[in-house]
Design a protein around this motif. Sequence first.
Motif, PDB file in Angstrom:
ATOM      1  N   THR A  81       0.833  -1.197   0.000  1.00  0.00           N
ATOM      2  CA  THR A  81       0.000   0.000   0.000  1.00  0.00           C
ATOM      3  C   THR A  81       0.871   1.252   0.000  1.00  0.00           C
ATOM      4  O   THR A  81       1.821   1.356   0.779  1.00  0.00           O
ATOM      5  CB  THR A  81      -0.909   0.039   1.243  1.00  0.00           C
ATOM      6  N   VAL A  82       0.567   2.191  -0.879  1.00  0.00           N
ATOM      7  CA  VAL A  82       1.316   3.438  -0.957  1.00  0.00           C
ATOM      8  C   VAL A  82       0.524   4.545  -0.263  1.00  0.00           C
ATOM      9  O   VAL A  82      -0.622   4.828  -0.627  1.00  0.00           O
ATOM     10  CB  VAL A  82       1.613   3.830  -2.412  1.00  0.00           C
ATOM     11  N   ILE A  83       1.140   5.136   0.752  1.00  0.00           N
ATOM     12  CA  ILE A  83       0.511   6.195   1.540  1.00  0.00           C
ATOM     13  C   ILE A  83       1.121   7.526   1.129  1.00  0.00           C
ATOM     14  O   ILE A  83       2.348   7.677   1.086  1.00  0.00           O
ATOM     15  CB  ILE A  83       0.741   5.952   3.046  1.00  0.00           C
ATOM     16  N   GLU A  84       0.293   8.481   0.827  1.00  0.00           N
ATOM     17  CA  GLU A  84       0.785   9.794   0.408  1.00  0.00           C
ATOM     18  C   GLU A  84       1.448  10.513   1.568  1.00  0.00           C
ATOM     19  O   GLU A  84       0.912  10.562   2.673  1.00  0.00           O
ATOM     20  CB  GLU A  84      -0.370  10.643  -0.129  1.00  0.00           C
ATOM     21  N   GLY A  85       2.642  11.059   1.318  1.00  0.00           N
ATOM     22  CA  GLY A  85       3.333  11.836   2.331  1.00  0.00           C
ATOM     23  C   GLY A  85       2.967  13.304   2.249  1.00  0.00           C
ATOM     24  O   GLY A  85       2.101  13.704   1.465  1.00  0.00           O
ATOM     25  N   ALA A  86       3.657  14.120   3.038  1.00  0.00           N
ATOM     26  CA  ALA A  86       3.358  15.551   3.067  1.00  0.00           C
ATOM     27  C   ALA A  86       3.858  16.269   1.820  1.00  0.00           C
ATOM     28  O   ALA A  86       3.437  17.391   1.542  1.00  0.00           O
ATOM     29  CB  ALA A  86       3.965  16.190   4.314  1.00  0.00           C
ATOM     30  N   GLY A  87       4.778  15.648   1.075  1.00  0.00           N
ATOM     31  CA  GLY A  87       5.227  16.231  -0.180  1.00  0.00           C
ATOM     32  C   GLY A  87       6.212  17.367  -0.046  1.00  0.00           C
ATOM     33  O   GLY A  87       6.376  18.164  -0.979  1.00  0.00           O
ATOM     34  N   VAL A  88       6.894  17.455   1.090  1.00  0.00           N
ATOM     35  CA  VAL A  88       7.885  18.520   1.284  1.00  0.00           C
ATOM     36  C   VAL A  88       9.234  18.125   0.691  1.00  0.00           C
ATOM     37  O   VAL A  88       9.871  18.915  -0.020  1.00  0.00           O
ATOM     38  CB  VAL A  88       8.038  18.844   2.786  1.00  0.00           C
ATOM     39  N   PHE A  89       9.683  16.900   0.961  1.00  0.00           N
ATOM     40  CA  PHE A  89      11.003  16.443   0.532  1.00  0.00           C
ATOM     41  C   PHE A  89      10.918  15.664  -0.778  1.00  0.00           C
ATOM     42  O   PHE A  89       9.984  14.883  -0.981  1.00  0.00           O
ATOM     43  CB  PHE A  89      11.642  15.567   1.611  1.00  0.00           C
ATOM     44  N   PRO A  90      11.905  15.827  -1.663  1.00  0.00           N
ATOM     45  CA  PRO A  90      11.945  15.063  -2.910  1.00  0.00           C
ATOM     46  C   PRO A  90      12.497  13.656  -2.662  1.00  0.00           C
ATOM     47  O   PRO A  90      13.623  13.327  -3.023  1.00  0.00           O
ATOM     48  CB  PRO A  90      12.867  15.897  -3.798  1.00  0.00           C
TER      49      PRO A  90
END
Length: 247
Positions: free
Chosen positions: A108-117
């Motif tokens: 399962t892929v959980i979306e992160g906060a998207g701050v870091f590449p």
Amino acid sequence: MSVKFLHLFPRQLGLNGEKGNLDCLVQRLSWAGISSELLVFDGSGPIPSSVDAVFIGSGTLSGATEALELLKSSTVQLRSLASSGTPFLALGLGWEILGQSVQALDGTVIEGAGVFPSRSMRTNQRASTECFGLDYTGQLTTGYANHSAEMELLNGAQPLVTLSEGFGNSSITNAKGRPDEGLISGNLMAARLNGPLLPLNPHLADQFLNLVAAKAGFSYRQESKEAVVADGFAAKARAELKARLAR
């Protein structure tokens, strides 16, 4: 001048002496004659819009899962801070949840906060050992690896450290083929080494504080007698750890 640090989820992500990293930053600023203020975000209110740096530590997987859930309504504000140039320092599982995604053991892929590449993939083997290598400026850097995930750097991000011994962004299975540890990308710095990391590696603390100073518009120079003494002890500890591992 007072530097405002935002500490994300200290209750959920505060293992391995993680607050010691913030204490190190605050103390080094104090030695340089600069005061600091610590703000805490625990998910119960809005993220402050005016901060000079953001820190998140590591902890248990359950703590990281709780923190990520509490962060859902605030990811836009966090990404806005990062895109405006505010320095971020993220360690361990805190780094994982601030990345693009976390892949669980079941796929399962959980979306992160998207701050870091970056993105992580959880593994069923734990990497636990002392490590040493050279950071991106060529300085000896040491710490302790204790993690169960693979990290992938994205969008041209560079490793913070290139390891000679130990486990960094890799798992146990392919560590020899991947000596990279951590991430450095503009105003974003991350690592998986615990300890805490910065008191043992004050050069990393000063590198981060230079990012903070550049963004906030003040001058930071560490020339105190106190730092000379503390840095001498840290250098000796790093040298002894390297010598032990290199035998």
